[in-house]
Design an enzyme around this catalytic site. Sequence first.
Site, PDB file in Angstrom:
ATOM      1  CB  ILE A 217      -0.915  -0.086   1.252  1.00  0.00           C
ATOM      2  CG1 ILE A 217      -2.130   0.800   1.153  1.00  0.00           C
ATOM      3  CG2 ILE A 217      -0.179   0.137   2.556  1.00  0.00           C
ATOM      4  CD1 ILE A 217      -3.249   0.378   2.118  1.00  0.00           C
ATOM      5  CB  ALA A 219       3.520   6.941  -3.113  1.00  0.00           C
ATOM      6  CB  ILE A 220       6.892   2.779  -2.965  1.00  0.00           C
ATOM      7  CG1 ILE A 220       7.403   3.947  -2.103  1.00  0.00           C
ATOM      8  CG2 ILE A 220       8.043   1.988  -3.557  1.00  0.00           C
ATOM      9  CD1 ILE A 220       8.136   5.038  -2.847  1.00  0.00           C
ATOM     10  CD  GLU A 239      -2.541  -6.764   2.263  1.00  0.00           C
ATOM     11  OE1 GLU A 239      -1.634  -7.421   2.814  1.00  0.00           O
ATOM     12  OE2 GLU A 239      -2.896  -5.645   2.644  1.00  0.00           O
ATOM     13  N   GLY A 337      -0.404  -6.663   5.503  1.00  0.00           N
ATOM     14  CA  GLY A 337       0.161  -7.924   5.023  1.00  0.00           C
ATOM     15  C   GLY A 337       1.669  -7.894   4.872  1.00  0.00           C
TER      16      GLY A 337
HETATM   17  N1  COA Z   1       9.125  10.743  10.132  1.00  0.00           N
HETATM   18  C1  COA Z   1       8.112  11.626  10.134  1.00  0.00           C
HETATM   19  N2  COA Z   1       7.063  11.543   9.281  1.00  0.00           N
HETATM   20  C2  COA Z   1       7.049  10.543   8.414  1.00  0.00           C
HETATM   21  C3  COA Z   1       8.079   9.576   8.349  1.00  0.00           C
HETATM   22  C4  COA Z   1       9.149   9.721   9.263  1.00  0.00           C
HETATM   23  N3  COA Z   1      10.162   8.846   9.277  1.00  0.00           N
HETATM   24  N4  COA Z   1       7.798   8.711   7.358  1.00  0.00           N
HETATM   25  C5  COA Z   1       6.626   9.076   6.823  1.00  0.00           C
HETATM   26  N5  COA Z   1       6.181  10.182   7.448  1.00  0.00           N
HETATM   27  C6  COA Z   1       4.949  10.908   7.155  1.00  0.00           C
HETATM   28  C7  COA Z   1       4.926  11.373   5.714  1.00  0.00           C
HETATM   29  O1  COA Z   1       5.600  12.600   5.556  1.00  0.00           O
HETATM   30  C8  COA Z   1       3.440  11.466   5.445  1.00  0.00           C
HETATM   31  O2  COA Z   1       2.954  12.660   6.035  1.00  0.00           O
HETATM   32  P1  COA Z   1       1.785  13.497   5.301  1.00  0.00           P
HETATM   33  O3  COA Z   1       0.606  12.575   5.269  1.00  0.00           O
HETATM   34  O4  COA Z   1       1.615  14.685   6.174  1.00  0.00           O
HETATM   35  O5  COA Z   1       2.333  13.807   3.952  1.00  0.00           O
HETATM   36  C9  COA Z   1       2.881  10.306   6.249  1.00  0.00           C
HETATM   37  O6  COA Z   1       3.856  10.012   7.252  1.00  0.00           O
HETATM   38  C10 COA Z   1       2.624   9.043   5.416  1.00  0.00           C
HETATM   39  O7  COA Z   1       3.842   8.687   4.780  1.00  0.00           O
HETATM   40  P2  COA Z   1       3.925   8.295   3.226  1.00  0.00           P
HETATM   41  O8  COA Z   1       5.308   7.830   2.992  1.00  0.00           O
HETATM   42  O9  COA Z   1       3.386   9.375   2.369  1.00  0.00           O
HETATM   43  O10 COA Z   1       2.864   7.115   3.193  1.00  0.00           O
HETATM   44  P3  COA Z   1       2.418   6.118   2.061  1.00  0.00           P
HETATM   45  O11 COA Z   1       1.024   6.414   1.727  1.00  0.00           O
HETATM   46  O12 COA Z   1       3.397   6.017   0.936  1.00  0.00           O
HETATM   47  O13 COA Z   1       2.439   4.734   2.884  1.00  0.00           O
HETATM   48  C11 COA Z   1       3.273   3.387   4.685  1.00  0.00           C
HETATM   49  C12 COA Z   1       3.621   4.272   3.477  1.00  0.00           C
HETATM   50  C13 COA Z   1       4.560   2.811   5.219  1.00  0.00           C
HETATM   51  C14 COA Z   1       2.564   4.194   5.749  1.00  0.00           C
HETATM   52  C15 COA Z   1       2.344   2.241   4.164  1.00  0.00           C
HETATM   53  O14 COA Z   1       3.009   1.530   3.172  1.00  0.00           O
HETATM   54  C16 COA Z   1       1.916   1.284   5.272  1.00  0.00           C
HETATM   55  O15 COA Z   1       0.964   1.557   5.975  1.00  0.00           O
HETATM   56  N6  COA Z   1       2.624   0.131   5.419  1.00  0.00           N
HETATM   57  C17 COA Z   1       2.284  -0.859   6.452  1.00  0.00           C
HETATM   58  C18 COA Z   1       1.358  -1.938   5.958  1.00  0.00           C
HETATM   59  C19 COA Z   1       1.879  -2.643   4.722  1.00  0.00           C
HETATM   60  O16 COA Z   1       3.025  -2.588   4.357  1.00  0.00           O
HETATM   61  N7  COA Z   1       1.017  -3.359   4.065  1.00  0.00           N
HETATM   62  C20 COA Z   1       1.465  -4.072   2.887  1.00  0.00           C
HETATM   63  C21 COA Z   1       0.554  -4.975   2.289  1.00  0.00           C
HETATM   64  S1  COA Z   1      -0.763  -4.053   1.440  1.00  0.00           S
END
Ligand code: COA
Length: 440
Positions: A217, A219-220, A239, A337
Site C-alpha cells: 500500500i 505511493a511506491i 494482497e 500484510g
Molecule cells: N518521520 C516523520 N514523518 C514521516 C516519516 C518519518 N520517518 N515517514 C513518513 N512520514 C509521514 C509522511 O511525511 C506522510 O505525512 P503526510 O501525510 O503529512 O504527507 C505520512 O507520514 C505518510 O507517509 P507516506 O510515505 O506518504 O505514506 P504512504 O502512503 O506512501 O504509505 C506506509 C507508506 C509505510 C505508511 C504504508 O506503506 C503502510 O501503511 N505500510 C504498512 C502496511 C503494509 O506494508 N502493508 C502491505 C501490504 S498491502
Amino acid sequence: MADWKKLYEERTMSADKAMELIQDGDRVLFAHAVAEPQILVDAMVANKHLYKDITVSHMVTLGKGEYSLPENHDVFTFEGWFTSPSTRKSIAEGHGEFVPVFFHEVPKYLRQDIFHEDVLLVSVSTPDEHGYCNVGVSSDYTMQAIKSCRTVLAEVNDQVPVVFGDTFVHVSEIDAFVINNHPLFESAPAKIGPVEEAIGKNCASLIEDGATLQLGIGAIPDAVLSQLGEKKHLGIHSEMIADGVVDLFEKGAIDCTEKGIDEGKMVVTFLMGTKKLYDFANKNPMVELRPVDYVNHPEVVAQLKNLVCINACVQVDFMGQIVSECIGTRQISGVGGQVDFVRGAAMSHDGKGKAIIAMPSVATNKKTGEMTSKIVPFIDHGAAVTTSRCDADYIVTEYGIARMKGRPIKDRARQLINIAHPDFREGLKEEFEKRFNCAF
Ligand code: COA
C-alpha cells in the site's frame, strides 16, 4: 434456493430500518477499504440514539470515520485493525483502540471467535439470476465474516463489480438489503516524481522476467510498476492491486504464466484504485479475489516462483528494524500484510523470494518543508517494529539498495548510511561511530 427473489424482496428495506438490527453492546465490523458500505455507515451514525455501547472495527477505511469523533464517543468506540486518516485521531486522543494483527490471521480470528463480531456491514453487487450477490472489491475477511457474524447488513450497489474467485454470497446469507447505487470509493494513483522514479528503477533492477509480484500500500508500488513496461511474463499474487497493474497489463508485461501456482490468474484479496481498476476486474476471468488467509498466508506465498514483494515503511534503524505503521507513538496505519509476504518470500520453495522494503530516503513535512531522514540510528521512542531485523531483506531508497539478510549489524548500518539522503550521511556516520565505538 428457488424462492430467492421472494427472500430478497422481504429483506429489502430502508437504511434506517436495517439499523434496527444492531443491538446494544454489539461489535460491528465493516467490510474492508472500498467495500465499506457508505450509506449504511452514515445511517448507523445517524441512528445512534437507537443503541448503547457499540464497538466498530475494520481494517483500512476510506470513509469519513464519524463514529470515531468525540461527539459520538457516547455510543461508539473505534477498535481498529489498521488506522487511516479519518480514524487516527481517535487513537491518538486516547478513546480509540488499535489491535496489532497479521492480515492473514484475521479470518482465523473471526472463525475462532478471538475477534468476536456480531454485525457485518458490507457492499455487494445486485443479485444475479441464481440469487448470488458478489462482494466485488474485497474477499479478504469479508467472506469469513459473512459466516461468523450474527447479522449481515448489505448495501446493494450496481456499481460493485462482479469479480471471480471466492466472492459470491447467496441472498439467503444476508439479513437485510439496502439498495443504493453510487460510485465506489476511489484511491487515485500517487504522483510519480523523480524520487519515486529512481526508487522504481532500483526495485526494477531486482525484478527478472517471469517474476511474481506482490505490491503493498502507498505511493511506491505504482512507481515500481511504472518501471516494468519492458519486462515479460510477470505474474501478480498480491494482497491488493491498484491502477498501476492495469497499465502494466495493457503494456503486455503481465501474463501470469510462470507463477508456479494459480497460473493465468492475478490472485488478489482486495482492489483499491479508481473506476478504471474496478471496470478492468469486472467479470474478467484473469482476476481472482481470494480470502486473505489464502492470498497472504506465508505457506501459500512460499509456493510462488521468482517472488518479489514490494512494501513501504516509515523508518529503518541501523540494525535493519523496519517501522511501517507508526511515527513514534502515533499509529498511522497497521501491520497489514507486510510481514505475511516478507516471511512467505523468505520461505520460498524455489529459494528465490525477495522481500523489498522501499522508501524515499527522507520524509518531508508538508507545512514547513523540513526533511527527516527515514534511516536512523535508533527508531523513534514508542514506535513499533513491524518487520524485525531477522526478517528484513532488501531496503531500497532513491540512492540504491542495501541487503540485510545474513549481514552483521555494522555492515547493515554502513550499507544503509550509503543509501541515506546525502544531507544526512555525515550526521549518520558520526552516530555510527558513537553507537558502535569504531570508525565508519
Ligand atoms: N518521520 C516523520 N514523518 C514521516 C516519516 C518519518 N520517518 N515517514 C513518513 N512520514 C509521514 C509522511 O511525511 C506522510 O505525512 P503526510 O501525510 O503529512 O504527507 C505520512 O507520514 C505518510 O507517509 P507516506 O510515505 O506518504 O505514506 P504512504 O502512503 O506512501 O504509505 C506506509 C507508506 C509505510 C505508511 C504504508 O506503506 C503502510 O501503511 N505500510 C504498512 C502496511 C503494509 O506494508 N502493508 C502491505 C501490504 S498491502
